[in-house]
Design a protein around this motif. Structure first.
Motif, short mmCIF file in Angstrom:
data_model
loop_
_atom_site.label_atom_id
_atom_site.label_comp_id
_atom_site.label_asym_id
_atom_site.label_seq_id
_atom_site.Cartn_x
_atom_site.Cartn_y
_atom_site.Cartn_z
N SER A 128 0.82 -1.20 0.00
CA SER A 128 0.00 0.00 0.00
C SER A 128 0.86 1.26 0.00
O SER A 128 1.98 1.28 0.51
CB SER A 128 -0.93 0.02 1.22
OG SER A 128 -0.19 0.26 2.40
N ALA A 129 0.31 2.28 -0.58
CA ALA A 129 0.85 3.64 -0.54
C ALA A 129 -0.23 4.54 -1.11
O ALA A 129 -1.13 4.08 -1.82
CB ALA A 129 2.14 3.77 -1.36
N PHE A 130 -0.16 5.82 -0.78
CA PHE A 130 -1.18 6.77 -1.24
C PHE A 130 -2.58 6.31 -0.82
O PHE A 130 -3.56 6.53 -1.53
CB PHE A 130 -1.13 6.94 -2.76
CG PHE A 130 0.24 7.25 -3.29
CD1 PHE A 130 0.80 8.50 -3.08
CD2 PHE A 130 0.98 6.30 -3.97
CE1 PHE A 130 2.07 8.80 -3.56
CE2 PHE A 130 2.24 6.58 -4.46
CZ PHE A 130 2.79 7.83 -4.25
N ASP A 131 -2.66 5.61 0.32
CA ASP A 131 -3.93 5.16 0.88
C ASP A 131 -4.66 4.17 -0.02
O ASP A 131 -5.89 4.11 -0.02
CB ASP A 131 -4.84 6.36 1.19
CG ASP A 131 -4.22 7.30 2.19
OD1 ASP A 131 -3.79 6.83 3.26
OD2 ASP A 131 -4.13 8.51 1.90
N ARG A 132 -3.92 3.38 -0.79
CA ARG A 132 -4.53 2.35 -1.62
C ARG A 132 -3.51 1.24 -1.88
O ARG A 132 -2.32 1.41 -1.68
CB ARG A 132 -5.05 2.93 -2.93
CG ARG A 132 -3.98 3.57 -3.78
CD ARG A 132 -4.55 4.48 -4.87
NE ARG A 132 -5.43 3.78 -5.78
CZ ARG A 132 -6.03 4.37 -6.81
NH1 ARG A 132 -5.86 5.67 -7.03
NH2 ARG A 132 -6.81 3.69 -7.62
N VAL A 133 -4.01 0.09 -2.32
CA VAL A 133 -3.14 -1.04 -2.60
C VAL A 133 -2.59 -0.90 -4.01
O VAL A 133 -3.34 -0.70 -4.97
CB VAL A 133 -3.91 -2.37 -2.45
CG1 VAL A 133 -3.03 -3.55 -2.86
CG2 VAL A 133 -4.38 -2.54 -1.00
N LEU A 134 -1.26 -1.01 -4.13
CA LEU A 134 -0.60 -0.82 -5.42
C LEU A 134 -0.21 -2.13 -6.09
O LEU A 134 -0.20 -2.22 -7.32
CB LEU A 134 0.68 0.01 -5.24
CG LEU A 134 0.52 1.40 -4.60
CD1 LEU A 134 1.89 2.05 -4.49
CD2 LEU A 134 -0.42 2.25 -5.41
N ALA A 135 0.13 -3.14 -5.31
CA ALA A 135 0.63 -4.39 -5.88
C ALA A 135 0.70 -5.44 -4.77
O ALA A 135 0.38 -5.17 -3.61
CB ALA A 135 2.02 -4.17 -6.49
N SER A 136 1.13 -6.64 -5.14
CA SER A 136 1.45 -7.69 -4.17
C SER A 136 2.92 -8.03 -4.34
O SER A 136 3.40 -8.22 -5.46
CB SER A 136 0.58 -8.93 -4.39
OG SER A 136 -0.76 -8.68 -4.06
N ILE A 137 3.63 -8.12 -3.21
CA ILE A 137 5.08 -8.31 -3.22
C ILE A 137 5.42 -9.66 -2.62
O ILE A 137 5.04 -9.95 -1.48
CB ILE A 137 5.78 -7.20 -2.39
CG1 ILE A 137 5.26 -5.82 -2.79
CG2 ILE A 137 7.29 -7.29 -2.54
CD1 ILE A 137 5.53 -5.42 -4.22
N PRO A 138 6.12 -10.53 -3.35
CA PRO A 138 6.47 -11.85 -2.80
C PRO A 138 7.19 -11.74 -1.45
O PRO A 138 8.07 -10.88 -1.28
CB PRO A 138 7.40 -12.43 -3.88
CG PRO A 138 7.01 -11.74 -5.14
CD PRO A 138 6.63 -10.35 -4.72
N PHE A 139 6.79 -12.59 -0.52
CA PHE A 139 7.41 -12.74 0.81
C PHE A 139 7.18 -11.54 1.73
O PHE A 139 7.65 -11.53 2.86
CB PHE A 139 8.92 -13.00 0.72
CG PHE A 139 9.34 -13.93 -0.36
CD1 PHE A 139 8.64 -15.11 -0.61
CD2 PHE A 139 10.43 -13.65 -1.15
CE1 PHE A 139 9.04 -15.98 -1.61
CE2 PHE A 139 10.84 -14.52 -2.15
CZ PHE A 139 10.14 -15.68 -2.39
N LYS A 140 6.49 -10.51 1.25
CA LYS A 140 6.39 -9.29 2.02
C LYS A 140 5.74 -9.50 3.38
O LYS A 140 6.21 -9.00 4.39
CB LYS A 140 5.62 -8.23 1.23
CG LYS A 140 5.55 -6.91 1.98
CD LYS A 140 4.47 -6.01 1.43
CE LYS A 140 4.24 -4.90 2.44
NZ LYS A 140 3.07 -4.09 2.11
N GLY A 141 4.62 -10.24 3.39
CA GLY A 141 3.92 -10.45 4.66
C GLY A 141 4.80 -11.12 5.69
O GLY A 141 4.82 -10.73 6.86
#
Length: 405
Positions: A128-141
């Motif tokens: 997320s950025a700018f108060d919205r979801v931009l993408a999904s990032i591997p392993f991020k969670g």
């Protein structure tokens, strides 16, 4: 923390108190350094400039900062991230697979489930950025969960937290609190690219921001004379800056609660700056959230010093790049923010362009790099044989069956 008298001590589920170190289950081993508190005799109000220059000399046992752009480890992570682009954890529905969970709240990054006296927080791969979801990032969670847990452990001497247990790489079980509707944004530098960033408002002529008087003549990425808090309201669509007086006047927090939370926020930030700098990075700014437990104590919640909630720069190059009018080398999501600002209006466009694959995998690597650099632990790239949602369901179900309140 909540009392859990019925837990079988033979289980690998970890129980975390607010006054002692904790360990995590076998899925999330911590380094030996995380099993005891870092000892700092005094937190200075301002870090001497020379310490930034000397910071990389203190990394004899850690990863070299050169590894950010060129290393075998980077290649390994980038290959794994590329192969996992189609296997990101973008959504969970544990309320449909675990009967004891009553409801689901979908945040920008976390899916939060009501478990009665506690909450089950699943950190997804959503970016997320700018108060919205931009993408999904591997392993991020997983790396965000790992990072927060390490910092929660290291900062218990400053602020007790709401963590109860960690049953899965992406999951934290937390004590249910009355959450203050205020985010404590702490800043050490004039920087940023969003509408509420300090540099944006400063270049537009604002000299008193959220109750802080700002000096004239500052330039982007310059260090502030002292760390400041610029609180914001917690809104579903867009966080808004607010002053401490307005927080109390509007009944968002009592004066006593605000004073305690703000003291904790500044102490946490000063501590985080010191620890980060010892590992060659600058903690530029961050945000904290607090809640009040049933006993009236103010608890640290959500996440701590992650690259999602914080801005980090490489220390060894900061001074030279600043003196030459160049942007600092960052280890957070700022470069992704800037890409979207260059290619669309992320605040107003209904449909955003897809983030390029190379930016997505690069962000995965930077999050892992930061975790490994600060914690001196090796991030465990997850196995892909079992679907992530199935693994989480299994681990959370087992954990909940062991918890007795």
């Amino acid at each position: 923390m909540a009392c859990i008298p019925g837990l079988n001590p033979s289980k690998t589920l970890a129980i975390i108190s607010s006054s002692s170190s904790y360990s995590i289950n076998n899925n999330l081993p911590l380094s030996s350094s995380s099993k005891s508190h870092l000892k700092i005799t005094q937190l200075s109000k301002r870090l001497p400039k020379i310490s930034i220059v000397m910071a990389t000399k203190q990394q004899e046992d850690g990863l070299s900062l050169n590894a950010l752009t060129s290393s075998d480890r980077r290649d390994e992570v980038m290959i794994a991230a590329t192969s996992s682009l189609s296997n990101c954890l973008s959504e969970t529905n544990l309320h449909l697979t675990i009967p004891s969970l009553k409801s689901k709240t979908r945040g920008k990054v976390r899916d939060i489930y009501d478990g009665g006296d506690y909450l089950v927080l699943v950190t997804t791969d959503r970016q997320s950025a700018f108060d919205r979801v931009l993408a999904s990032i591997p392993f991020k969670g997983q790396v965000l969960n790992d990072t927060s847990l390490w910092w929660f452990n290291q900062t218990q001497h400053i602020a007790p937290n709401a963590i109860i247990a960690v049953p899965d790489k992406n999951v934290t079980i937390a004590k249910k609190c009355s959450v203050f509707p205020v985010e404590f944004v702490v800043r050490g530098y004039v920087t940023g690219s969003t509408d509420t960033s300090l540099w944006t408002v400063y270049k537009n002529g604002v000299r008193n921001y959220c109750g802080n008087a700002l000096p004239e003549g500052m330039v982007k990425n310059e260090r502030l004379p002292a760390n400041i808090i610029t609180p914001t309201t917690k809104a579903a669509d867009h966080d808004l800056p607010i002053t401490p007086d307005e927080i109390v006047q509007q009944g968002l927090m009592s004066q006593a609660d605000y004073d305690e939370a703000s003291r904790k926020a500044l102490s946490l930030f000063e501590y985080g700056q010191r620890v980060a700098l010892e590992h060659g990075v600058i903690l530029v700014d961050t945000k904290y959230e607090f809640g009040k437990g049933p006993d009236g104590s103010v608890l640290l919640i959500d996440e701590v010093h992650t690259p999602d909630s914080s801005r980090y720069w490489l220390a060894h190059s900061y001074e030279a790049r600043f003196n030459n009018g160049l942007e600092p080398e960052n280890v957070d999501k700022e470069f992704l923010r800037l890409w979207f600002k260059d290619h669309c209006n992320p605040y107003e466009d209904k449909v955003l362009p897809n983030a390029p694959e190379e930016l997505v995998t690069e962000l995965a690597w930077r999050y892992i790099f930061l975790y490994e650099t600060i914690t001196k632990s090796r991030f465990q790239i997850p196995e892909t044989a079992e679907p992530i949602h199935d693994r989480i369901t299994r681990n959370v179900s087992h954990a909940l069956s062991s918890l007795t309140f």
